[in-house]
Design a protein around this motif. Structure first.
Motif, short mmCIF file in Angstrom:
data_model
loop_
_atom_site.label_atom_id
_atom_site.label_comp_id
_atom_site.label_asym_id
_atom_site.label_seq_id
_atom_site.Cartn_x
_atom_site.Cartn_y
_atom_site.Cartn_z
N CYS A 171 -3.63 23.64 37.30
CA CYS A 171 -2.31 23.45 37.29
C CYS A 171 -1.55 24.22 36.37
O CYS A 171 -0.34 23.97 35.90
CB CYS A 171 -2.08 22.00 37.23
N ALA A 172 -1.95 25.53 36.19
CA ALA A 172 -1.19 26.74 35.57
C ALA A 172 -1.19 26.59 34.15
O ALA A 172 -0.45 27.06 33.26
CB ALA A 172 0.34 26.77 36.02
N ALA A 173 -2.12 25.46 33.52
CA ALA A 173 -2.08 25.44 31.96
C ALA A 173 -2.26 26.88 31.29
O ALA A 173 -1.91 26.89 30.05
CB ALA A 173 -2.91 24.50 31.69
N PHE A 174 -3.17 27.71 31.86
CA PHE A 174 -3.64 29.00 31.15
C PHE A 174 -2.29 29.87 31.06
O PHE A 174 -2.20 30.62 30.02
CB PHE A 174 -4.60 29.65 31.85
N TYR A 175 -1.33 29.61 31.89
CA TYR A 175 -0.15 30.35 31.90
C TYR A 175 1.01 29.67 30.93
O TYR A 175 1.48 30.40 30.11
CB TYR A 175 0.51 30.40 33.19
N THR A 176 1.07 28.19 31.11
CA THR A 176 2.14 27.69 30.28
C THR A 176 1.64 27.26 28.82
O THR A 176 2.63 27.64 27.86
CB THR A 176 2.44 26.37 31.00
N LEU A 177 0.58 27.00 28.52
CA LEU A 177 0.27 26.56 27.25
C LEU A 177 0.48 27.28 26.15
O LEU A 177 0.87 27.06 25.24
CB LEU A 177 -1.08 25.72 27.22
N PRO A 178 -0.46 28.52 26.19
CA PRO A 178 -0.27 29.51 25.36
C PRO A 178 1.15 30.10 25.07
O PRO A 178 1.55 30.53 23.94
CB PRO A 178 -1.18 30.60 25.88
N ARG A 179 2.04 29.89 26.14
CA ARG A 179 3.23 30.66 25.83
C ARG A 179 4.22 29.56 25.30
O ARG A 179 5.20 29.94 24.38
CB ARG A 179 4.04 31.00 27.27
N ILE A 180 3.79 28.30 24.92
CA ILE A 180 4.47 27.40 24.29
C ILE A 180 3.81 27.19 22.79
O ILE A 180 4.90 27.23 21.68
CB ILE A 180 4.46 25.93 24.93
N VAL A 181 2.62 27.11 22.82
CA VAL A 181 2.15 26.85 21.44
C VAL A 181 1.47 28.07 20.56
O VAL A 181 0.90 27.95 19.46
CB VAL A 181 1.06 25.52 21.38
N GLY A 182 1.20 29.15 21.55
CA GLY A 182 0.42 30.41 21.04
C GLY A 182 -1.15 30.23 21.48
O GLY A 182 -1.54 29.22 21.82
N GLN A 183 -1.77 31.35 21.40
CA GLN A 183 -3.06 31.56 21.75
C GLN A 183 -4.06 30.61 21.01
O GLN A 183 -5.01 29.87 21.60
CB GLN A 183 -3.60 32.95 21.83
N GLN A 184 -4.06 30.41 19.70
CA GLN A 184 -4.86 29.88 18.88
C GLN A 184 -4.73 28.50 19.20
O GLN A 184 -5.94 27.86 19.23
CB GLN A 184 -4.84 30.34 17.39
N ARG A 185 -3.66 27.89 18.96
CA ARG A 185 -3.45 26.52 19.29
C ARG A 185 -3.95 25.98 20.91
O ARG A 185 -4.42 24.96 20.74
CB ARG A 185 -1.93 25.91 18.85
N ALA A 186 -3.39 26.97 21.77
CA ALA A 186 -4.01 26.54 23.21
C ALA A 186 -5.36 26.64 23.30
O ALA A 186 -5.86 25.38 23.79
CB ALA A 186 -3.47 27.51 23.91
#
Length: 267
Positions: free
Chosen positions: A148-163
């Motif tokens: 459900c597009a989490a690879f797109y949305t989550l890093p944009r919000i919390v950054g790559q490492q936290r994602a």
């Protein structure tokens, strides 16, 4: 909005230019299944076509947001690699209208937002939550990758490492930590959550639809270089400056009249 639409897994209500899409499968804590996916797609197609709708609230029924994919339903489906790929493409088609909607989307999260439920919340422009909300990228617990597009949305919000950490650990994130990480904008008690969501949506419904659409489109652009973003800024400002909304807003300011758009005060 068509009057003959009947849904089993969701509710769609429209009032005062605001649509409320409620995930409605409370006996399974609003678990996400194929029927819910199809109905969300139908609802979003209606919202897109109805320009009288100026904002959308996404929430869940009976103190739950969404507990994730319906595993019992998934286990009953026998698909090969090609079948799973087609199923996921169909999922993306149904949810793309939500992620790319040119109007503000507010998620009001109470209870669990796990797996696909977490991903759905991330599709919103703003996430409001109660102190009892819980977020979990639970896919690793069942040997799957986030969808459900989490690879797109989550890093944009919390950054790559936290994602990476949230996806690979599949750990629970409480409401206070979600606020700290920027996953949640505000926390509200359960009896005030929807009131705050409606206040925000009602305010945003009075904003310039052109400006809102251009802001969302530019922020979602994959372009990160300065030159491209400056060009998008110039093009967007040229469009916004030519709208009747802009001219009326300026005239109101010069005449010392109440503004067309104001952000609601945080209670």
């Amino acid at each position: 909005m068509p009057s003959d639409l009947a849904f089993e897994r969701i509710r769609l209500d429209v009032q005062d230019q605001v649509a409320i899409l409620t995930l409605n499968n409370p006996c399974k804590r609003n678990a996400f299944d194929l029927l819910m996916r199809e109905e969300i797609g139908l609802a979003m197609a209606c919202v897109r076509q109805d320009l009288g709708i100026r904002a959308l609230i996404l929430t869940g029924a009976d103190g739950h947001f969404c507990s994730g994919g319906d595993l019992r339903n998934m286990a009953s489906v026998d698909l090969d690699n090609a079948g799973w790929h087609q199923r996921m493409q169909s999922l993306h088609h149904g949810l793309r209208d939500l992620l790319t909607l040119d109007r503000p989307v507010i998620a009001a999260v109470d209870g669990a937002a796990a797996g696909a439920g977490f991903s759905l919340a991330l599709m919103a422009d703003f996430v409001l939550a109660t102190p009892r909300a819980r977020f979990c990228m639970s896919f690793m617990k069942v040997g799957l990758v986030p969808d459900c597009a989490a690879f797109y949305t989550l890093p944009r919000i919390v950054g790559q490492q936290r994602a990476r950490e949230l996806m690979l650990s599949a750990r629970d994130v409480g409401a206070a930590e979600a606020l700290q990480l920027g996953l949640v904008l505000e926390l509200h008690e359960p009896d005030g959550l929807m009131a705050r969501a409606r206040a925000m949506a009602g305010s945003l419904a009075q904003a310039s639809p052109t400006a809102v659409s251009l802001i969302k489109r530019t922020l979602a652009s994959p372009a990160q270089d300065l030159a491209t973003l400056l060009e998008m800024e110039a093009s967007g400002q040229a469009l916004a400056a030519g709208t009747p909304y802009h001219h009326e807003a300026v005239q109101r300011f010069l005449n010392k009249e109440p503004a067309l758009y104001q952000w609601p005060a945080n209670p």
